[in-house]
Design an enzyme around this catalytic site. Structure first.
Site, PDB file in Angstrom:
ATOM      1  N   ARG A 115       0.855  -1.187   0.000  1.00 47.99           N
ATOM      2  CA  ARG A 115       0.000   0.000   0.000  1.00 47.99           C
ATOM      3  C   ARG A 115       0.891   1.237   0.000  1.00 47.99           C
ATOM      4  NH1 ARG A 115       2.144   2.068   3.763  1.00 47.99           N
ATOM      5  NH2 ARG A 115       0.676   3.769   3.533  1.00 47.99           N
ATOM      6  N   ALA A 129       0.890   5.107  -2.236  1.00 45.33           N
ATOM      7  CA  ALA A 129       0.784   5.371  -3.675  1.00 45.33           C
ATOM      8  C   ALA A 129       1.999   4.910  -4.501  1.00 45.33           C
ATOM      9  CB  ALA A 129       0.478   6.852  -3.889  1.00 45.33           C
ATOM     10  N   ASP A 166      -2.041  10.716  -2.347  1.00 47.19           N
ATOM     11  CA  ASP A 166      -2.396   9.637  -3.286  1.00 47.19           C
ATOM     12  C   ASP A 166      -2.703  10.164  -4.674  1.00 47.19           C
ATOM     13  OD1 ASP A 166      -2.988   8.436  -0.495  1.00 47.19           O
ATOM     14  OD2 ASP A 166      -2.807   6.759  -1.898  1.00 47.19           O
ATOM     15  N   ASN A 213      -5.572  12.271   0.109  1.00 49.95           N
ATOM     16  CA  ASN A 213      -4.672  11.449   0.940  1.00 49.95           C
ATOM     17  C   ASN A 213      -5.549  10.703   1.945  1.00 49.95           C
ATOM     18  OD1 ASN A 213      -1.964  10.607   1.646  1.00 49.95           O
ATOM     19  ND2 ASN A 213      -2.250  11.718   3.554  1.00 49.95           N
TER      20      ASN A 213
HETATM   21  O1  MRU Z   1      -4.715   3.073   1.879  1.00 51.08           O
HETATM   22  P1  MRU Z   1      -3.239   3.298   1.839  1.00 51.08           P
HETATM   23  O2  MRU Z   1      -2.525   2.795   3.045  1.00 51.08           O
HETATM   24  O3  MRU Z   1      -2.627   2.830   0.532  1.00 51.08           O
HETATM   25  O4  MRU Z   1      -3.111   4.886   1.859  1.00 51.08           O
HETATM   26  C1  MRU Z   1      -1.840   5.446   1.810  1.00 51.08           C
HETATM   27  C2  MRU Z   1      -1.839   6.896   2.034  1.00 51.08           C
HETATM   28  O5  MRU Z   1      -2.847   7.550   2.068  1.00 51.08           O
HETATM   29  C3  MRU Z   1      -0.495   7.517   2.110  1.00 51.08           C
HETATM   30  O6  MRU Z   1      -0.498   8.582   3.002  1.00 51.08           O
HETATM   31  C4  MRU Z   1      -0.162   8.015   0.704  1.00 51.08           C
HETATM   32  O7  MRU Z   1      -0.241   6.983  -0.236  1.00 51.08           O
HETATM   33  C5  MRU Z   1       1.141   8.600   0.616  1.00 51.08           C
HETATM   34  S1  MRU Z   1       2.335   7.392   0.496  1.00 51.08           S
HETATM   35  C6  MRU Z   1       3.842   7.981   0.132  1.00 51.08           C
END
Ligand code: MRU
Length: 356
Positions: free
Chosen positions: A46, A48, A237, A247
């Site tokens: 997980r 982005a 994201d 995000n």
């Molecule tokens: O649902 P997730 O854990 O994939 O969400 C991740 C986030 O919201 C992070 O803060 C975002 O991807 C930034 S990662 C460098």
């Protein structure tokens, strides 16, 4: 962080199973596009940038299974597997950025030889890892001047090494400041419902020897009101052309709190997270997740099993609340529409060509 979150072994995608942290550091190997899809869907991988890299490797795995003899048939298979992987999660634009980049490799290659096309895909996926490492380091260096000695940073979710190939985005800034002896302290939001802050960010910071304090999400206002937060830095994201930023759910609330307490609020993200096709945050697709994630904590039920639940995984912070976006091309400031387009224009990586 010293941990390779996603890696290519030459035959498989190897990744940390983030659902097992912090109790156990477990790696899984994905051998098929379906295995990658499931790893993405259940958040074993997980964050982005890590999502994009994993999907690129999923394309390689799919290409290797293609039975096509002709170049046209092979390209069709690659497009099909890319569409499939793109259905794993809707919000992080790095997923679609990486998949488009992989499809472009086969569409524009000089060769029509299927074996050589497969090798070109593999090279592109490996290049994305190296590129991500370089980009994250540059984000850290670009953002470090925002932190003074002894500052206290508040962060949300996990934008660390676990959300990228290795180095992180928001946490890259903190790691860089720590490496320069700035004696940084970090408030870590636990980040309900899936606790990426408590499980992942707290774990990463402690491994790095950085002074971290875990708080429940509803404590952020209190610590800001007590004057204990100098700056908020989160990841992203998807960033729309006007700077509105999706995000992890709860980020928008934090940005409002930061504005109310005159605490600067920054986003740290690679330019591949900028989606210039999307004019504003209103058009960013927001993932809706399983209601049981809210009814439970881990495997334990904390609510009636049939209580209605609303579970958007992300929210959108309006650009006006964002003081700056820390990228590999420096800190992008308002007006975002113009300045983000210029920064993306400068970045080979964001435009989808190997920048190494
Ligand atoms: O649902 P997730 O854990 O994939 O969400 C991740 C986030 O919201 C992070 O803060 C975002 O991807 C930034 S990662 C460098």
């Amino acid at each position: 962080m010293g941990i390779k979150t996603v890696a290519w072994t030459g035959r498989t995608m190897r990744c940390v199973d983030q659902t097992k942290l912090p109790e156990r550091l477990v790696y899984i190997e994905c051998r098929t596009p379906a295995a990658v899809w499931h790893a993405l869907r259940r958040l074993a991988v997980r964050g982005a940038p890590a999502i994009g890299i994993a999907a690129a490797m999923g394309v390689v795995l799919g290409a290797r299974r293609s039975r096509a003899r002709s170049c046209e048939g092979f390209v069709k298979d690659v497009r099909r597997v890319a569409r499939y992987l793109g259905s794993a999660r809707p919000t992080a634009v790095n997923l679609f950025w990486a998949l488009r980049r992989m499809v472009r490799v086969v569409e524009t290659a000089a060769t029509r030889n299927v074996r050589m096309l497969t090798r070109a895909l593999e090279r592109e996926a490996v290049c994305m890892i190296e590129e991500d490492n370089a980009v994250c380091r540059r984000i850290g260096i670009a953002g470090v001047r925002l932190l003074r000695v002894g500052d206290s940073v508040l962060t949300h979710c996990n934008a660390g090494g676990l959300a990228t190939a290795e180095h992180g985005t928001a946490l890259a800034v903190i790691f860089e400041a720590h490496a320069r002896g700035k004696n940084i302290h970090v408030f870590v939001d636990e980040t309900r419902p899936l606790l990426q802050g408590a499980r992942l960010t707290a774990w990463e910071l402690m491994r790095a020897g950085i002074h971290a304090t875990l708080i429940c999400d509803n404590m952020a206002a209190r610590v800001m009101c007590e004057g204990r937060v100098d700056i908020v830095i989160t990841g992203a994201d998807r960033i729309a052309a006007n700077g509105d930023t999706a995000n992890k759910i709860g980020t928008y609330g934090l940005a409002c709190l930061a504005a109310a307490h005159r605490v600067p609020f920054y986003i740290a993200a690679p330019l591949s997270t900028v989606d210039l096709q999307i004019a504003s945050g209103a058009d960013i697709p927001i993932e809706q997740r399983d209601p049981d994630e809210v009814r439970r904590i881990g495997s334990r039920w904390i609510a009636p099993r049939n209580v209605p639940v609303y579970n958007p995984a992300f929210d959108v912070t309006p650009a006006r609340l964002i003081r700056g976006i820390i990228t590999e091309e420096g800190i992008v400031r308002p007006p975002y529409r113009r300045n983000l387009a210029t920064a993306v224009g400068k970045s080979t990586a964001a435009q989808g060509g190997c920048s190494l």
